[in-house]
Motif scaffolding. Structure first.
Motif, PDB file in Angstrom:
ATOM      1  N   GLU A 111      42.606  35.490  37.033  1.00  0.00           N
ATOM      2  CA  GLU A 111      41.280  35.692  36.445  1.00  0.00           C
ATOM      3  C   GLU A 111      40.223  34.990  37.301  1.00  0.00           C
ATOM      4  O   GLU A 111      40.507  33.978  37.949  1.00  0.00           O
ATOM      5  N   GLU A 112      39.007  35.501  37.255  1.00  0.00           N
ATOM      6  CA  GLU A 112      37.907  34.910  38.009  1.00  0.00           C
ATOM      7  C   GLU A 112      37.605  33.487  37.542  1.00  0.00           C
ATOM      8  O   GLU A 112      37.207  32.647  38.343  1.00  0.00           O
ATOM      9  N   ARG A 124      41.231  38.910  42.934  1.00  0.00           N
ATOM     10  CA  ARG A 124      42.073  40.100  43.119  1.00  0.00           C
ATOM     11  C   ARG A 124      43.215  39.813  44.084  1.00  0.00           C
ATOM     12  O   ARG A 124      44.343  40.259  43.869  1.00  0.00           O
ATOM     13  N   GLY A 136      35.393  37.476  42.992  1.00  0.00           N
ATOM     14  CA  GLY A 136      36.182  38.653  42.636  1.00  0.00           C
ATOM     15  C   GLY A 136      37.240  38.983  43.664  1.00  0.00           C
ATOM     16  O   GLY A 136      38.386  39.311  43.317  1.00  0.00           O
ATOM     17  N   ARG A 137      36.901  38.893  44.940  1.00  0.00           N
ATOM     18  CA  ARG A 137      37.869  39.183  46.004  1.00  0.00           C
ATOM     19  C   ARG A 137      39.039  38.206  45.976  1.00  0.00           C
ATOM     20  O   ARG A 137      40.196  38.606  46.104  1.00  0.00           O
ATOM     21  N   LYS A 155      45.592  37.727  42.227  1.00  0.00           N
ATOM     22  CA  LYS A 155      45.998  38.347  40.964  1.00  0.00           C
ATOM     23  C   LYS A 155      45.863  37.375  39.798  1.00  0.00           C
ATOM     24  O   LYS A 155      46.778  37.194  38.994  1.00  0.00           O
TER      25      LYS A 155
END
Length: 153
Positions: A102-103, A97, A93-94, A100
């Motif tokens: 998708e996981e 993010r 997730g980090r 920018k």
């Protein structure tokens, strides 16, 4: 960290460095009414597993400096203290993010690193650390949980 704060609270409040299990359960369930006695026992097991509490001769003591933990006025732990956080999912997730994206794209890149960069001789937690370093994403706070994930793999 709420779990760390929850574990530190009885030791800070009573000014003791060690407490028996029944004292801790009493503090959480009856004195503060934060949780049931079953939940208090579950909390103590989890804290021991996560290395936040150590037990010696039936006396529990914190495995960290409780003085360094700030306990806010009116603190009451949420049910989140009973949830296990997956350090790999947190790091995915980090990175997502920070980039920018998708996981799923990060997972695909992790698999590519494992397959192409290390000829499948690298475990996923280590590949995620490689990606975190590549994209300058902090993962120092996840170092111990990721090591534990490597030991279980």
């Amino acid at each position: 960290m709420t779990l760390r704060t929850t574990i530190a609270a009885p030791f800070r409040h009573t000014r003791k460095s060690g407490m028996k299990k029944n004292e801790l359960v009493y503090y959480y369930a009856l004195d503060r009414k934060w949780m049931s006695t079953d939940q208090a026992n579950q909390l103590l097991r989890r804290a021991e597993e996560d290395g936040l509490l150590k037990q010696e001769s039936g006396i529990f003591s914190p495995a960290f400096d409780t003085a360094a933990v700030t306990i806010p006025v009116g603190f009451k732990p949420t049910s989140a203290i009973f949830e296990r956080n997956d350090p790999m999912q947190e790091l995915i997730g980090r990175i997502a993010r920070a980039r920018k994206v998708e996981e799923t794209e990060i997972v695909a890149e992790m698999n590519k690193v494992i397959r192409e960069g290390f000829d499948t001789h690298l475990l996923p937690p280590a590949a995620l650390v490689v990606l975190a370093k590549k994209y300058h994403v902090s993962c120092d706070d996840l170092r111990d949980p990721l090591r534990q994930a490597l030991r279980k793999a």
